[in-house]
Structure formats: C-alpha cells, structure tokens
Write a protein that holds these residues in place. Structure first.
Motif, PDB file in Angstrom:
ATOM      1  N   LYS A 103       0.819  -1.208   0.000  1.00 40.48           N
ATOM      2  CA  LYS A 103       0.000   0.000   0.000  1.00 40.48           C
ATOM      3  C   LYS A 103       0.860   1.269   0.000  1.00 40.48           C
ATOM      4  O   LYS A 103       0.813   2.061   0.944  1.00 40.48           O
ATOM      5  CB  LYS A 103      -0.922   0.009   1.214  1.00 40.48           C
ATOM      6  N   PRO A 104       1.620   1.503  -1.053  1.00 42.61           N
ATOM      7  CA  PRO A 104       2.406   2.735  -1.093  1.00 42.61           C
ATOM      8  C   PRO A 104       1.523   3.941  -1.410  1.00 42.61           C
ATOM      9  O   PRO A 104       0.582   3.852  -2.184  1.00 42.61           O
ATOM     10  CB  PRO A 104       3.410   2.478  -2.217  1.00 42.61           C
ATOM     11  N   THR A 105       1.813   5.058  -0.794  1.00 46.06           N
ATOM     12  CA  THR A 105       1.102   6.302  -1.055  1.00 46.06           C
ATOM     13  C   THR A 105       2.124   7.385  -1.364  1.00 46.06           C
ATOM     14  O   THR A 105       3.333   7.183  -1.256  1.00 46.06           O
ATOM     15  CB  THR A 105       0.249   6.724   0.152  1.00 46.06           C
ATOM     16  N   LEU A 106       1.615   8.542  -1.747  1.00 49.26           N
ATOM     17  CA  LEU A 106       2.483   9.656  -2.101  1.00 49.26           C
ATOM     18  C   LEU A 106       3.351  10.080  -0.917  1.00 49.26           C
ATOM     19  O   LEU A 106       4.560  10.264  -1.061  1.00 49.26           O
ATOM     20  CB  LEU A 106       1.642  10.837  -2.592  1.00 49.26           C
TER      21      LEU A 106
ATOM     22  N   GLY B  46       8.167  10.564   1.987  1.00 45.47           N
ATOM     23  CA  GLY B  46       8.737  10.451   3.329  1.00 45.47           C
ATOM     24  C   GLY B  46      10.011   9.629   3.349  1.00 45.47           C
ATOM     25  O   GLY B  46      10.974   9.985   4.026  1.00 45.47           O
ATOM     26  N   ILE B  47      10.033   8.535   2.606  1.00 43.24           N
ATOM     27  CA  ILE B  47      11.252   7.729   2.537  1.00 43.24           C
ATOM     28  C   ILE B  47      12.365   8.533   1.891  1.00 43.24           C
ATOM     29  O   ILE B  47      13.512   8.516   2.355  1.00 43.24           O
ATOM     30  CB  ILE B  47      10.979   6.414   1.781  1.00 43.24           C
ATOM     31  N   PHE B  48      12.034   9.276   0.827  1.00 45.31           N
ATOM     32  CA  PHE B  48      13.044  10.120   0.177  1.00 45.31           C
ATOM     33  C   PHE B  48      13.549  11.203   1.123  1.00 45.31           C
ATOM     34  O   PHE B  48      14.762  11.443   1.223  1.00 45.31           O
ATOM     35  CB  PHE B  48      12.461  10.748  -1.094  1.00 45.31           C
ATOM     36  N   VAL B  49      12.635  11.858   1.834  1.00 47.04           N
ATOM     37  CA  VAL B  49      13.020  12.919   2.766  1.00 47.04           C
ATOM     38  C   VAL B  49      13.910  12.364   3.874  1.00 47.04           C
ATOM     39  O   VAL B  49      14.922  12.985   4.239  1.00 47.04           O
ATOM     40  CB  VAL B  49      11.762  13.601   3.352  1.00 47.04           C
TER      41      VAL B  49
ATOM     42  N   PHE C 136       8.141  16.184   9.213  1.00 49.65           N
ATOM     43  CA  PHE C 136       7.444  15.335   8.250  1.00 49.65           C
ATOM     44  C   PHE C 136       7.032  14.000   8.853  1.00 49.65           C
ATOM     45  O   PHE C 136       6.149  13.325   8.315  1.00 49.65           O
ATOM     46  CB  PHE C 136       8.336  15.099   7.023  1.00 49.65           C
ATOM     47  N   VAL C 137       7.617  13.611   9.962  1.00 49.40           N
ATOM     48  CA  VAL C 137       7.326  12.319  10.586  1.00 49.40           C
ATOM     49  C   VAL C 137       5.852  12.180  10.990  1.00 49.40           C
ATOM     50  O   VAL C 137       5.254  11.123  10.751  1.00 49.40           O
ATOM     51  CB  VAL C 137       8.283  12.063  11.768  1.00 49.40           C
TER      52      VAL C 137
END
Length: 90
Positions: A11-14, A19-22, A54-55
């Motif tokens: 279930k990936p979302t935007l 968030g992973i990139f950040v 962002f967490v």
C-alpha cells in the motif's frame, strides 16, 4: 510485524514515497551540514527540523491507509500538497 512490512510494500502512497526520500536524503545532509562552521550550520538544523516535522505526516498516512483506499488517499495527499505549495509560492 508482518502486517507492518506488508503494509509498506502493498500500500504505497504519495507521502510514504516522499517520506522515505526525505528521510534518506534529509538526515545525512542535515547531519553533514551541522559540521559546517558559524551560521552555515544553521542550515543543517533547519533541514533536520523539516525532516522531523514530516514524521507526523508519515504516521497519519500509515493510520489512514488502513481505513481509506490507497489510490483515494494518494489523491487527497496530492491535493493537500498542491494547496500547501500554492500557499508557499503565494
């Protein structure tokens, strides 16, 4: 723990992808920028504060992904991001 890992893969979302990139880019860059001298190290602190701000979005995203359809949640997140971006640019 199995549900947690399956939730990330299935279930990936935007906000999850952003968030992973950040997290992957922001934390190392923020720590590196803290090693600068003088006022330049303030940039590292600002980056780290933005990463930690962002967490909560990631936590809310993972809670909502269990109740709302993934595609619909991604559309809501895109609309929210565009509104925030428009306020920022205005």
């Amino acid at each position: 723990m199995k549900n947690f890992n399956a939730n990330f893969k299935d279930k990936p979302t935007l906000f999850l992808i952003l968030g992973i990139f950040v997290l992957l880019v922001g934390i190392p860059f923020g720590i590196y920028a803290l090693t600068f001298s003088g006022g330049a190290s303030l940039g590292g602190l600002i980056v780290l504060l933005a990463v930690f701000a962002f967490v909560p979005f990631l936590v809310i995203d993972r809670i909502l992904v269990n109740t709302i359809n993934t595609i619909r949640l991604s559309v809501y997140e895109l609309i929210f991001s565009v509104i925030i971006l428009l306020f920022y640019l205005w």
